[in-house]
Scaffold this motif. Structure first.
Motif, PDB file in Angstrom:
ATOM      1  N   ASP A 502       0.850  -1.194   0.000  1.00  0.00           N
ATOM      2  CA  ASP A 502       0.000   0.000   0.000  1.00  0.00           C
ATOM      3  C   ASP A 502       0.888   1.247   0.000  1.00  0.00           C
ATOM      4  O   ASP A 502       1.653   1.473   0.933  1.00  0.00           O
ATOM      5  N   LYS A 504       0.259   4.163   0.749  1.00  0.00           N
ATOM      6  CA  LYS A 504      -0.003   5.052   1.884  1.00  0.00           C
ATOM      7  C   LYS A 504       0.852   4.714   3.101  1.00  0.00           C
ATOM      8  O   LYS A 504       1.041   5.568   3.974  1.00  0.00           O
ATOM      9  N   THR A 505       1.336   3.484   3.176  1.00  0.00           N
ATOM     10  CA  THR A 505       2.141   3.087   4.333  1.00  0.00           C
ATOM     11  C   THR A 505       3.637   3.147   4.045  1.00  0.00           C
ATOM     12  O   THR A 505       4.437   2.855   4.922  1.00  0.00           O
ATOM     13  N   GLU A 508       6.968   8.723   2.154  1.00  0.00           N
ATOM     14  CA  GLU A 508       6.400   9.678   1.204  1.00  0.00           C
ATOM     15  C   GLU A 508       7.471  10.285   0.313  1.00  0.00           C
ATOM     16  O   GLU A 508       7.228  10.562  -0.860  1.00  0.00           O
TER      17      GLU A 508
END
Length: 561
Positions: A502, A504-505, A508
């Motif tokens: 994922d 999102k995990t 960034e």
């Protein structure tokens, strides 16, 4: 052919003691004209403020200089927005720290002409008009209050608010287009039909600018009056295409042997060859410098995508000036008789070669490689470039101890225009979202970096090896300590976070991953959350579970009966 422009500008204080308008234009030459374009700007300092002229002049001067200092791989709008936001903050700070500059602000209307396109940026009540095929069009909207008694009161201006809101517009250029940028001291006194008549009357932009200002003041203008007029004599080519137009006429050279020459380069050995490319170690006979010459296999001579990829790699490589990358060496078009480019040579091997030779990488080695890789990717991503093929074979560890990222052949940037490189990456290193057709991002590069570190530690892949024909499913990655119990927990957590299915995990940015690697055991990050059991179970898993429950229920009924 390059973009060709004719420019004229005029500015007059009129009946006022001080001219608070400011005009400016920058028309670079050659490659910079193709990559960054010509920039023209008009600003009108807010009347009645001591700092009006200073705000107008510093805004125009600042944008003319700082825009050309932004990376050439940035989109025009993104570069302008970054520059204007910085200028807005500077004007606000000057107004706050100097009492006589309190309230300083300025309008700004500017246009970037590049290749066959223009980008317009506008804030305030200066204006931009375009005359095309005899039709005059106003391209901007005045940022003033609608009430008749407040129509000269600005709602937006550079230096007016902490948050600068700029109008942007883009469009196509045509030969013969005339753009006129002017302050309200001109357009407020001249009806649009008069502006139309003046721009249509003169072939000379300078004569048109002079007449606009003169007629505005003759009509009783009480304000400063400024006009900047530009005529597009000839449009340029598409951004990157313009730079490589000459290179497109070059053919792929035949396969070279040791001792053969290509232009001023003598082949010493073949460093690497793949299905599509060839890399030679060569000596520059003019100065004795050792270099790497990269070209295509002769069989790829008619493969447009491969040729574009090589051109794209050279163009992007010239813009990545950092010791984490080989540096592209200049070779003039006149001296280049075939399709190739040349870069700096560094003794050493890529990480895949070291793995193949049996080299063992300790946790300390991998952490050090990860730090340098994150720094290199950070430099690349700040230029708005995504590599798309990070793997051990594209990471070179030099005898000088430096890690260098190789092969920008499939790298992507908004600045590459129509020269789109091929499909991304190597399947086992590709982020899960790329298999679903999503665009590559910095996070997908960081996923590939995580797989690379995982593979250096374990010689395996977190989600298993993936073949090109497969469409894999991704769940929770196998912990690297299953294969290497000596890996410290803090390093394992970083690697697992980087290779999370994922996005999102994951990390960034490269800087976030770099910080985690640098602080290491002193401030370890938490392991990424595991995929819930329900999320990991596939259809046949549920069938099996239901079957077991049904059998258990039948056994229960059998015993109770």
């Amino acid at each position: 052919m390059p973009l060709q422009l004719t420019i004229g500008q005029a500015s007059d204080a009129g009946p006022r003691e001080r001219n608070e308008d400011y005009c400016g234009a920058a028309t670079p030459q050659d490659e910079q004209l193709a990559t960054k374009g010509a920039l023209l700007a008009v600003a009108d300092g807010v009347s009645g403020n001591a700092g009006g002229r200073e705000a107008a002049e510093m805004t125009v001067r600042g944008v003319l200089s700082d825009y050309y200092a932004t990376p050439e791989t940035w989109e025009t709008k993104a570069a302008l927005d970054k520059v204007l936001s910085a200028i807005n903050r500077w004007i606000l700070s000057q107004a706050a720290s100097h009492r006589d500059m309190a309230g300083m602000a300025t309008t700004l209307s500017m246009i970037v002409l590049r290749g066959r396109h223009f980008t317009l940026a506008h804030v305030g009540d200066s204006r931009v008009y375009r005359l095309r095929n005899g039709e005059l069009q106003l391209l901007t909207t005045d940022h003033v209050w609608d009430r008749p008694d407040m129509r000269h009161v600005l709602k937006r201006a550079v230096g007016l608010d902490q948050q600068l809101l700029v109008d942007y517009a883009e469009g196509e250029l045509e030969p013969g287009d005339v753009f006129a940028l002017m302050t309200d001291g001109v357009w407020d006194r001249l009806p649009q039909k008069d502006i139309h008549a003046i721009l249509s009357l003169y072939q000379s932009p300078q004569m048109a600018a002079d007449d606009l200002v003169a007629k505005a003041l003759a009509q009783g203008g009480q304000d400063n009056a400024s006009a900047l007029v530009v005529r597009v004599e000839q449009t340029g080519e598409e951004n990157l295409s313009d730079l490589v137009a000459e290179a497109k006429r070059l053919r792929v050279p035949p396969r070279l042997k040791t001792g053969e020459q290509l232009d001023c380069f003598e082949v010493e050995e073949i460093l690497h060859e793949s299905r599509a490319t060839l890399l030679y170690k060569v000596k520059n006979l003019t100065n004795g410098q050792l270099c790497v010459l990269k070209t295509l296999q002769p069989l790829m001579a008619d493969d447009v995508e491969s040729c574009n990829g090589l051109l794209n790699e050279e163009w992007l490589g010239k813009r990545v000036v950092a010791h984490y990358f080989p540096q592209i060496l200049p070779v003039s078009t006149e001296r280049r008789s075939a399709l190739y480019y040349v870069m700096s040579w560094h003794a050493g091997d890529n990480l895949q070669q070291k793995l193949d030779s049996g080299q063992h990488f300790s946790a300390v080695d991998v952490a050090g490689i990860g730090i340098r890789l994150a720094k290199g990717l950070g430099a690349l991503h700040r230029l708005n470039i995504v590599h798309r093929d990070i793997k051990p074979a594209n990471l070179h560890l030099g005898d000088d101890g430096k890690l260098r990222i190789l092969d920008l052949g499939v790298a992507m940037s908004p600045a590459v225009g129509n020269l789109r490189p091929g499909t991304p990456g190597t399947p086992s290193y590709m982020a899960p979202e790329l298999f679903e057709g999503e665009a590559a991002t910095p996070q997908s590069d960081l996923y590939s970096a995580g797989v690379t570190l995982y593979h250096l530690l374990t010689r395996r892949y977190p989600h298993g090896e993936i073949e090109p024909f497969q469409h894999p499913r991704f769940g929770t990655p196998v912990a690297p300590t299953r294969y290497r119990p000596d890996i410290p927990q803090w390093l394992e957590n970083i690697v697992l976070k980087a290779v999370a299915a994922d996005p999102k995990t994951r990390f960034e940015t490269a800087e976030e991953m770099l910080l985690a690697l640098e602080v290491g055991e002193r401030r370890p990050i938490l392991p990424p959350p595991r995929t819930p059991l329900a999320g990991r179970m596939r259809g046949w898993h549920w069938v099996l579970v239901l079957s077991l429950l049904m059998n258990a229920f039948l056994l229960y009924l059998l015993f109770v009966s």
